[in-house]
Design an enzyme around this catalytic site. Structure first.
Site, PDB file in Angstrom:
ATOM      1  N   GLU A 186      36.629  55.299  14.879  1.00  0.00           N
ATOM      2  CA  GLU A 186      35.378  54.962  15.593  1.00  0.00           C
ATOM      3  C   GLU A 186      35.636  53.449  15.894  1.00  0.00           C
ATOM      4  O   GLU A 186      35.033  52.932  16.818  1.00  0.00           O
ATOM      5  CB  GLU A 186      34.344  54.991  14.241  1.00  0.00           C
ATOM      6  CG  GLU A 186      33.848  56.543  14.127  1.00  0.00           C
ATOM      7  CD  GLU A 186      32.894  56.731  13.166  1.00  0.00           C
ATOM      8  OE1 GLU A 186      33.103  56.302  12.030  1.00  0.00           O
ATOM      9  OE2 GLU A 186      31.636  57.018  13.356  1.00  0.00           O
ATOM     10  N   GLU A 234      35.495  63.299   8.906  1.00  0.00           N
ATOM     11  CA  GLU A 234      34.583  63.260   7.789  1.00  0.00           C
ATOM     12  C   GLU A 234      33.702  64.321   7.495  1.00  0.00           C
ATOM     13  O   GLU A 234      33.720  64.574   6.190  1.00  0.00           O
ATOM     14  CB  GLU A 234      33.465  62.160   8.239  1.00  0.00           C
ATOM     15  CG  GLU A 234      33.674  60.803   8.458  1.00  0.00           C
ATOM     16  CD  GLU A 234      34.159  60.463   9.929  1.00  0.00           C
ATOM     17  OE1 GLU A 234      34.606  61.366  10.576  1.00  0.00           O
ATOM     18  OE2 GLU A 234      34.038  59.310  10.078  1.00  0.00           O
TER      19      GLU A 234
END
Ligand code: NAI
Length: 695
Positions: free
Chosen positions: A112, A134
């Site tokens: 990210e 995730e």
């Protein structure tokens, strides 16, 4: 923690945390400070974000996440996510070009951060993983991943990546547009990064421009609506609504892509907080991350023993298991000799390894040179002499005690001085085999799961006399081949086969009770199991279960007539000749080249009755509670060393409802009081097998 170096007009911000680079409250703060100094220093014209460790950034710090979960305060979770979002926003809108120089794993929060940069370059090393995994541990991205990725690569690709939590190698990441460049070596990385900065003094991310348009279909277009309809259906089919993290990630993409970028980030942080508040996130994080990591550090390894001196590994039996185990050991660097009595089995095994390496090269998971050296380490033989000096022999011949005993005696003279002997048996007690082999101290069970090249678990079974060295070295071996080891004491079916066997049996009981077979299979999956119990019985083979039952009866001198395998085995194996998947017929039909379907004649033998949908909850609970109860029994009998091993083993070994955190954590996930009530109800209504004394 973050070191800033200068190279002419460029600042290099290098992550170098003591253990591993992760996003924690402290590291993000340190990064924000380093970032601010570079952005406000007028002499700095551009930034490279890199790492001094072997990974780029491995993700969020799990301890931080755990602490956040413990606050049980969604506001503070939102704020923690928002703090990271703000730093990343500052990075991308600070007015200077920023490149991510990806030298190692860039996962979760690490990727990210890279996404917020203006350009991403990775070293072309197939060991490097890039992506947003995730959701695979019950969480969802909370650092802008659900907003930047779709704006970068479009809806379709990003939905797949986020919802499946896929990890890509640099070449795959390049093809999917997750990164823009790969370079051949670490040395070239900084050079390319600096050259890019020089050529792009005014870089910015397109989603900050007022006329930004999503590439490909927008959410509110016919195509977009179709994409989401399909994604929702697929999600439901895969998860039956058990995984809030998946639904929240999907919602964040759906909602966030219809509003301005900044609002999209806020939506993501809200869903992130909501996800962390669920018992499922807590359960999955604990078992699939924390406990799994713990096991990789070999907590059950006797400390005083020196590391395993293994170099040469021999596999006896080149069948379905043996050939896959051989591939795994050769891939891990061992000289591997595969011995069989059947030449055809050997050449098939050789082709099997060839196919696997070729596929890995095609997918760029292995370089051609690595594939070649794996092949060179694999040797196939009909002669015991070639095994001479083997440090570890793993036996995977037919599941027959006399055959196994015979090969142990034949192979013993060829073991190295300190060599150990292991069996991959799935059902025969290890202590008995160890005695039959005549070397009980240096004998152990190494139970792999099929397909062994993919399944991550290794169940290590101690015989009564197995010594510490044998255990320590088996654990070292597990680590070397990249499997997660659990250690169990000898018991019929060990831990894994014994517990998952109760799931299959519950399905068989339902068949006897007249529950329609399709309903049994669907409810098994809806309960959270990866396959229905009847399909699983076919995979394992009805005849194998039946012969184990007969063997157990003979060994223990008692009758197990109330075991459903007794009646059903006699009927399917002896009368109908439908022994399971391998035979092409069992509870299912397996038409060649077609899809399997439930055998239509089942109802002739097991007349079905109407089932009130109100009873579905009971049926689903029976599937899970029966396994939980059996797991507690194994624990109380001392088969398992720790409950957490059983949690990891149950999910990695046979896919027990991962959202619950495993067979033991299930109780916490349900809530002790509610669990107890439900268990007592099931025991009262359906039988003692659900009852756990001294819970
Ligand atoms: P398989 O039938 O595919 O292979 C057995 C191989 O052993 C054959 O190639 C056969 O030619 C060879 N063999 C037989 N006698 C031999 C001898 N005297 N010397 C050398 N090779 C000999 O069987 P599979 O499925 O690979 O199972 C092997 C073992 O692994 C069994 O003990 C089984 O219980 C265990 N296991 C099987 C699992 C599965 O899913 N199939 C999972 C975990 C363990």
């Amino acid at each position: 923690m973050i070191e800033t170096l200068r190279d002419g007009a460029y600042a290099l911000l290098l992550w170098g945390m003591p253990r591993v680079n992760v996003l924690s409250a402290d590291s993000v703060r340190a990064f924000a400070e380093a970032l601010e100094s570079a952005l406000t220093d007028s002499a700095v014209k551009g930034l490279v974000i890199g790492s001094q460790n072997k990974e780029f950034i491995a993700g969020a710090d799990i301890e931080t996440i755990q602490r956040l979960m413990e606050t049980e305060n969604s506001q503070s979770i939102f704020e923690a996510s928002w703090q990271i979002q703000s730093v990343f926003l500052r990075l991308e809108t600070g007015g200077k070009p920023v490149v991510a120089a990806i030298n190692g794993a860039a996962l979760g929060g690490g990727y990210e951060l890279a996404l917020a940069c203006h350009h991403r370059i990775a070293v072309d090393d197939p060991r490097i993983e890039i992506g947003l995994p995730e959701t695979s541990i019950g969480l969802m991205p909370g650092g802008g991943g659900t907003q930047r990725l779709p704006r970068k690569i479009g809806l379709m690709g990003s939905l797949e990546l986020v919802l499946e939590g896929r990890r890509l190698r640099p070449q795959e990441a390049l093809q999917s547009n997750l990164i823009e460049e790969v370079v051949p070596s670490q040395d070239a990385l900084m050079e390319r990064a600096l050259a890019w900065l020089q050529a792009h003094p005014r870089a910015s991310n397109p989603w900050h421009q007022p006329d930004f348009q999503l590439s490909g279909p927008r959410v509110q277009s016919e195509m977009g609506r179709n994409i989401f309809a399909a994604a929702i259906a697929r999600l439901r089919e895969r998860s039956y609504g058990h995984y809030p993290g998946l639904v929240h990630a999907l919602s964040a993409i759906y909602e966030g892509l219809q509003v301005p970028f900044l609002q999209g980030l806020q939506i993501e942080s809200l869903y992130f907080a909501k996800t962390l508040m669920t018992p499922t996130a807590r359960a999955m994080l604990k078992t699939l991350f924390i406990e799994r990591q713990r096991l990789l550090h070999l907590p059950h390894r006797p400390k005083s023993i020196s590391p395993a001196p293994f170099q040469k590994v021999a596999i006896l039996g080149a069948g379905m298991m043996g050939r896959a185990i051989a591939y795994v050991t050769a891939s891990a660097g061992y000289e591997t000799w595969v011995k069989d009595t059947d030449e055809k089995a050997l050449s098939y095994a050789q082709r099997f390894a060839q196919d696997l390496t070729e596929k890995a090269v095609r997918r760029r998971r292995l370089s051609a040179a690595e594939a070649d050296s794996i092949q060179k380490r694999l040797h196939y033989t009909l002669r015991y002499e070639d095994l001479s000096g083997a440090d570890l022999v793993i036996e995977a011949v037919f599941e027959s005690r006399p055959i196994k005993t015979q090969v142990y005696h034949e192979v013993r003279p060829y073991l190295s001085e300190k060599g150990i002997l292991a069996s991959n048996t799935s059902t025969l007690p290890i202590t008995g085999l160890a005695e039959a082999a005549g070397m009980p101290e240096r004998f152990i069970g190494l139970h792999f799961f099929s397909p062994a090249e993919r399944m991550p678990l290794l169940e290590i079974i101690l015989g009564k006399a197995t010594n510490e060295e044998t255990l320590a070295w088996s654990l070292d071996f597990a680590k070397q081949i990249g499997k997660v080891p659990i250690v169990v004491r000898d018991s019929r079916g060990f831990f894994t086969s014994r517990v998952f066997g109760t799931y299959v049996r519950e399905g068989l009981r339902m068949l006897q009770e007249g529950i329609p077979p399709a309903l049994i299979e669907n409810l098994g999956r809806q309960a959270g199991m990866p396959v229905g119990p009847l399909a699983l019985a076919d995979e394992v083979s009805i005849s194998l279960m039946y012969s184990i039952l007969r063997q157990t009866e003979a060994d223990l001198g008692l009758s197990l007539a109330d075991d459903p395998v007794s009646e059903i085995g006699a009927l399917f194996v002896e009368k109908l000749g439908r022994s399971g998947r391998k035979a092409g017929k069992g509870f299912y039909e397996y038409p060649e080249g077609g899809k399997k379907y439930l055998w239509p004649e089942l109802s002739t033998f097991f007349p079905t009755r109407q089932v009130d949908p109100q009873a579905y909850e009971d049926l689903k609970d029976r599937f899970l509670y029966v396994q939980v109860a059996e797991a507690f029994r194994t624990y109380q009998e001392g088969v398992l060393l720790e409950k957490a091993d059983g949690d990891v083993g149950s999910i990695l070994g046979w896919g027990f409802a991962p959202f619950t955190g495993g067979v033991f954590h299930f109780v916490e996930w349900t809530g002790l009081e509610r669990f107890r009530q439900r268990m007592e109800y099931l025991a009262h209504r359906y039988g003692e097998r659900f009852y756990i004394p001294n819970l």
